[in-house]
Design an enzyme around this catalytic site. Sequence first.
Site, mmCIF file in Angstrom:
data_model
loop_
_atom_site.group_PDB
_atom_site.id
_atom_site.type_symbol
_atom_site.label_atom_id
_atom_site.label_comp_id
_atom_site.label_asym_id
_atom_site.label_seq_id
_atom_site.Cartn_x
_atom_site.Cartn_y
_atom_site.Cartn_z
ATOM 1 N N LYS A 165 -0.938 2.647 -2.991
ATOM 2 C CA LYS A 165 0.094 2.841 -4.012
ATOM 3 C C LYS A 165 1.166 3.819 -3.528
ATOM 4 C CE LYS A 165 -2.640 0.075 -6.137
ATOM 5 N NZ LYS A 165 -3.752 0.460 -7.005
ATOM 6 N N ASP A 179 -10.452 9.533 -9.775
ATOM 7 C CA ASP A 179 -9.460 8.606 -9.229
ATOM 8 C C ASP A 179 -8.095 9.225 -9.518
ATOM 9 O OD1 ASP A 179 -7.596 6.578 -8.763
ATOM 10 O OD2 ASP A 179 -8.964 4.981 -9.394
#
Length: 404
Positions: free
Chosen positions: A222, A197
Amino acid sequence: MSKDKYFDDQNIRPATQLVQGGRRPEWTGDPRLGGGVVNPPVWRASTILYDNIADMKGRGHATHDQLYYGRRGTPTVWALADALTGMEPGAEGTLLYPSGVAAIAAGLLALLSPGDHLLMVDSAYEPTRSFCNGMLARYGVETTYYDPLVGAGIADLITPATKLIFLESPGSLTFEVQDIPAIVAAARDRGVLTMLDNTWATPLLFPALAQGIDVTMMSLTKYVGGHSDAMMGSLTATRAVWPRLRQATYQLGHAVSPDDCALMLRGLRTLDVRMERHGANGLKVANWLAGRAEVARVLHPALPGDCGHAIWVRDFLGTSGLFGFTLKGADEAARTRFIDALAHFGIGFSWGGYESLVVPSDPAGIRTATAWTDSDPLVRLSIGLEDPADLIADLERGFAAMVG
Ligand SMILES: *Cc1c(COP(=O)(O)O)cnc(C)c1O
């Protein structure tokens, strides 16, 4: 450290790649119109019309860049996938998902089967754990959580059934930096795949596949989106793993909106400059916090005192703007007064947008392999593009309110 170390003279460098990625002439222009536009237009489609039956049959096996059916994507979708692949030296391709969690779930389902064993980092994003403990467990995949600081010691946790090691570095709540090269070496030695990730760093700050990771994941929600108005996730993989991911993704029926892809492409164009400013602003705020009496600890790998600093310096090309700090001797009520007093920090989940955000976080109840023993309450900041002097003045008001 130089970003150039991952790019030889044949390859364009990351900032240029961000500007040029996905802008293939066949996606931005039509020869019949005699020109092209800068950005790949938004192609909204479910149905694709064929010229005749021969044309329809001929495209039956189309996979990537031929129109077939809306779920298989349109040029807007391919442009985003292409641009993300171009950012990651060593990548075969990128698959897109309606959220970061969907990307994680699809990757795990693609690479694991009943009876397999998964090593999952104990600092992982909470919904990642929830998928492992819920659906993966139900399908007969066993998950063992491991200490984010395990390093080469991961070798002792690998069993004959271990098929995948999942990493998240730095952890997005607690910011431990993993020794990724050591973990990758142990995994390769035993024929185990690795999935990372990489939402915190993006390939600009950590080119994951070049570091030996097999599948790298981002919540595009994000930093890539960067404007807090769209959700998406991605998996980018090496040639060896790519066919399994693509097949599983088709079978699961994932599709993303071309409109959202256009938003993500818009975010991507400015990612390099935004990351630089997020990182610089974040460091100014973090350094200021480190000097405050109200603060026990700043959890930011770019600060020399941080426990992950040496590995971060060795492996990363810069810092983003997400970090944490603990309030010395404060209780829950004081933390609440502090956060509620802030005017320039929105209280909200997510991060990586242009605007600063704050959330309280309590990792103690989440961990299982390691204990979070720090009793000082933790606060997480996502530092935006405001002037850091205004953010610092705001935090100072928060500290004043905490006493009250
Ligand atoms: C937000 C987040 C995700 C999930 O992304 P969504 O797009 O919100 O589903 C995954 N990993 C990390 C580290 C995140 O912060």
